[in-house]
Design a protein around this motif. Sequence first.
Motif, PDB file in Angstrom:
ATOM      1  N   GLU A 249       0.878  -1.173   0.000  1.00 24.03           N
ATOM      2  CA  GLU A 249       0.000   0.000   0.000  1.00 24.03           C
ATOM      3  C   GLU A 249       0.910   1.216   0.000  1.00 24.03           C
ATOM      4  O   GLU A 249       1.709   1.380   0.911  1.00 24.03           O
ATOM      5  N   PHE A 250       0.820   2.021  -1.034  1.00 25.50           N
ATOM      6  CA  PHE A 250       1.734   3.153  -1.146  1.00 25.50           C
ATOM      7  C   PHE A 250       1.017   4.327  -1.790  1.00 25.50           C
ATOM      8  O   PHE A 250      -0.140   4.203  -2.198  1.00 25.50           O
ATOM      9  N   GLU A 251       1.721   5.445  -1.867  1.00 26.29           N
ATOM     10  CA  GLU A 251       1.068   6.627  -2.404  1.00 26.29           C
ATOM     11  C   GLU A 251       1.784   7.107  -3.660  1.00 26.29           C
ATOM     12  O   GLU A 251       3.018   7.182  -3.677  1.00 26.29           O
ATOM     13  N   GLN A 252       0.998   7.405  -4.679  1.00 23.04           N
ATOM     14  CA  GLN A 252       1.582   7.916  -5.929  1.00 23.04           C
ATOM     15  C   GLN A 252       1.222   9.380  -6.121  1.00 23.04           C
ATOM     16  O   GLN A 252       0.188   9.849  -5.631  1.00 23.04           O
TER      17      GLN A 252
ATOM     18  N   GLY B 164       6.585   8.096  -6.768  1.00 20.16           N
ATOM     19  CA  GLY B 164       6.146   7.394  -5.559  1.00 20.16           C
ATOM     20  C   GLY B 164       6.525   8.221  -4.346  1.00 20.16           C
ATOM     21  O   GLY B 164       7.694   8.513  -4.119  1.00 20.16           O
ATOM     22  N   CYS B 165       5.493   8.584  -3.579  1.00 19.10           N
ATOM     23  CA  CYS B 165       5.730   9.478  -2.441  1.00 19.10           C
ATOM     24  C   CYS B 165       6.561   8.791  -1.347  1.00 19.10           C
ATOM     25  O   CYS B 165       7.457   9.396  -0.757  1.00 19.10           O
ATOM     26  N   ASP B 166       6.278   7.512  -1.107  1.00 17.38           N
ATOM     27  CA  ASP B 166       6.986   6.811  -0.022  1.00 17.38           C
ATOM     28  C   ASP B 166       8.454   6.578  -0.370  1.00 17.38           C
ATOM     29  O   ASP B 166       9.337   6.729   0.471  1.00 17.38           O
ATOM     30  N   ARG B 167       8.692   6.253  -1.640  1.00 20.93           N
ATOM     31  CA  ARG B 167      10.092   6.071  -2.077  1.00 20.93           C
ATOM     32  C   ARG B 167      10.865   7.356  -1.989  1.00 20.93           C
ATOM     33  O   ARG B 167      12.043   7.375  -1.642  1.00 20.93           O
ATOM     34  N   LEU B 168      10.164   8.430  -2.314  1.00 21.84           N
ATOM     35  CA  LEU B 168      10.802   9.733  -2.263  1.00 21.84           C
ATOM     36  C   LEU B 168      11.112  10.102  -0.809  1.00 21.84           C
ATOM     37  O   LEU B 168      12.168  10.665  -0.507  1.00 21.84           O
TER      38      LEU B 168
ATOM     39  N   GLU C 128      14.520   3.175  -8.932  1.00 21.10           N
ATOM     40  CA  GLU C 128      13.563   4.144  -9.473  1.00 21.10           C
ATOM     41  C   GLU C 128      12.776   4.886  -8.386  1.00 21.10           C
ATOM     42  O   GLU C 128      12.298   4.281  -7.437  1.00 21.10           O
ATOM     43  N   ILE C 129      12.631   6.213  -8.577  1.00 20.45           N
ATOM     44  CA  ILE C 129      11.693   6.952  -7.723  1.00 20.45           C
ATOM     45  C   ILE C 129      10.549   7.558  -8.544  1.00 20.45           C
ATOM     46  O   ILE C 129       9.490   7.834  -8.027  1.00 20.45           O
ATOM     47  N   GLU C 130      10.800   7.777  -9.840  1.00 18.54           N
ATOM     48  CA  GLU C 130       9.737   8.339 -10.681  1.00 18.54           C
ATOM     49  C   GLU C 130       9.875   7.809 -12.104  1.00 18.54           C
ATOM     50  O   GLU C 130      10.987   7.656 -12.613  1.00 18.54           O
ATOM     51  N   GLY C 131       8.724   7.565 -12.720  1.00 18.88           N
ATOM     52  CA  GLY C 131       8.724   7.164 -14.129  1.00 18.88           C
ATOM     53  C   GLY C 131       8.120   8.281 -14.962  1.00 18.88           C
ATOM     54  O   GLY C 131       7.123   8.897 -14.565  1.00 18.88           O
ATOM     55  N   ILE C 132       8.726   8.556 -16.100  1.00 14.96           N
ATOM     56  CA  ILE C 132       8.148   9.528 -17.040  1.00 14.96           C
ATOM     57  C   ILE C 132       7.883   8.755 -18.324  1.00 14.96           C
ATOM     58  O   ILE C 132       8.809   8.198 -18.915  1.00 14.96           O
ATOM     59  N   HIS C 133       6.610   8.662 -18.672  1.00 18.71           N
ATOM     60  CA  HIS C 133       6.220   7.761 -19.748  1.00 18.71           C
ATOM     61  C   HIS C 133       5.443   8.498 -20.816  1.00 18.71           C
ATOM     62  O   HIS C 133       4.570   9.298 -20.497  1.00 18.71           O
TER      63      HIS C 133
END
Length: 489
Positions: A248-251, A361-365, A317-322
């Motif tokens: 469970e995480f926050e994007q 991803g807020c939690d990874r950040l 990875e902390i963010e994906g740009i697609h």
Amino acid sequence: MSNSEQKRVQSVKLPPDKVMHKLVSLAKRRGFIFQSSEIYEGLSSCFDYGPLGSELKKNIKDLWWKSMTRRHQNIVGIDASIMMNPRVWEASGHVSSFNDPMIDDKTTKRRYRADHIIENHIEKLRRDGKDQDALRVQGRYEAAGGAKDSNRALYELIIAEGIKAQDTGSGDWTEVRQFNLMFQCNMGAVADTASIVYLRPETAQGIFVNFHNVRESSRMRVPFGIAQIGKAFRNEIVKGNFIFRMVEFEQMEMQYFVKPGTQAEAFEAWREERFNWYTESLGISREKLHWYKHDKLAHYADLAYDIKFEFPFGIEEIEGIHSRTDFDLKQHQEFSGKNMEYIDQLTNERYIPYVVETSAGCDRLFLALLADAYTEDSVDGEERVVLRLSPKVAPVKAAVLPLMKKGGMGEAALKLRDELSTDFLIQYDDAGSIGKRYRRQDEIGTPFCITVDHQSLEENTVTVRYRDSALQERIEISRVKEFLAAKLV
Ligand code: GAP
């Protein structure tokens, strides 16, 4: 700097493998992160944010929200429901292909990701100096990924190499099977397939299905964006590394709708803007950020880059740009039967917009910020732990400390705390020596300590101590609010 006192701050070099251990312990001790339902032995890969953690996380989300919606007149936000019509996930491809290859150990009853088992084995071979073997297994692993029946190929590789689970040493394997990562639940009273709903595995689909609602209600014209922050859920088998991978995480996602043919230009602009956000708004060290270009693209993308961060356990990875093409809107058009076209009012052109997505991803950040900020150093020979967080993200903005509680200093400090608390999160602390109180604040990343002393009562001044340099300056009490405000823009 006036009235400053030069301190000698000497940094201590920490081995990366020690940092995670120290971070996890600090996070619990000081109320950043707790294991979820800890008194019941917890729940795997679930965590709770404590008083300081929830403040830090909120600051990250506020900065992201501002940078997306306030700084761009053509981006608006939404807050979509976590549960959606299950057809959404058929259209997006998640029901059919959001899978991981899993393998079970029949003896220990533990379940693993088959790819992780093999990757861990390759890593171990390298650690043991068996580079030739590592290369050979790596080659077979890559071939298995491209095989027609890749589950079978992964299974055969695990058996042929005699690969065991590293945590138990056991290797009594079942076949490799695909497991869908979406959590299912039943809506309503009857547990039948008709009532199955999923917890969303990404926030993006809530944006796509609201394309026309937002466009019409907010009179948006292409190019425009829709931003959203929210929880996402994935039934992942997790390798550890604290909050790096959770179920469970926050994007924090933004979909930018553009005219077909202009996506490459929009992609480049977002790539640059998102990278700079990490250094300029969050103060993350530039040298710890890396680009990664995807050669193997997801089914919906025509170009994809990740922003990666150098965590103590590796670059991840902390963010994906697609660049997601028109895949999602087209799919929703097909599955819902609703027209997803956009009509350009000026030219009368009709098209399904292309989408450039930024997905962080807020939690990874959060973890990246802690890892980047965690420092041990010594001030005038005295060792301390410091979280060198940017003042903008630091949970507590300042601590107000009376040199002594008596003699009117305690009252004056409380008065100042109350005045500042209307605008900032402030802590008041009068327990223990002033040095100990500084250390407590350093450890949670408070950028400024404001001390009320004898001189404060006579001259209406206070000392401000800077966390990183331990330097101090004296300023008028009436200027403290404006001083803090200036440091937080
Ligand atoms: N809509 C696109 C999408 O969801 P993704 O690469 O799967 O793309 C985007 O996820 C970001 O969400 C990742 O860069 C990561 O920061 C975060 N994320 C994904 N899975 C996660 C997990 N299990 N735990 C924590 N964060 C996760």
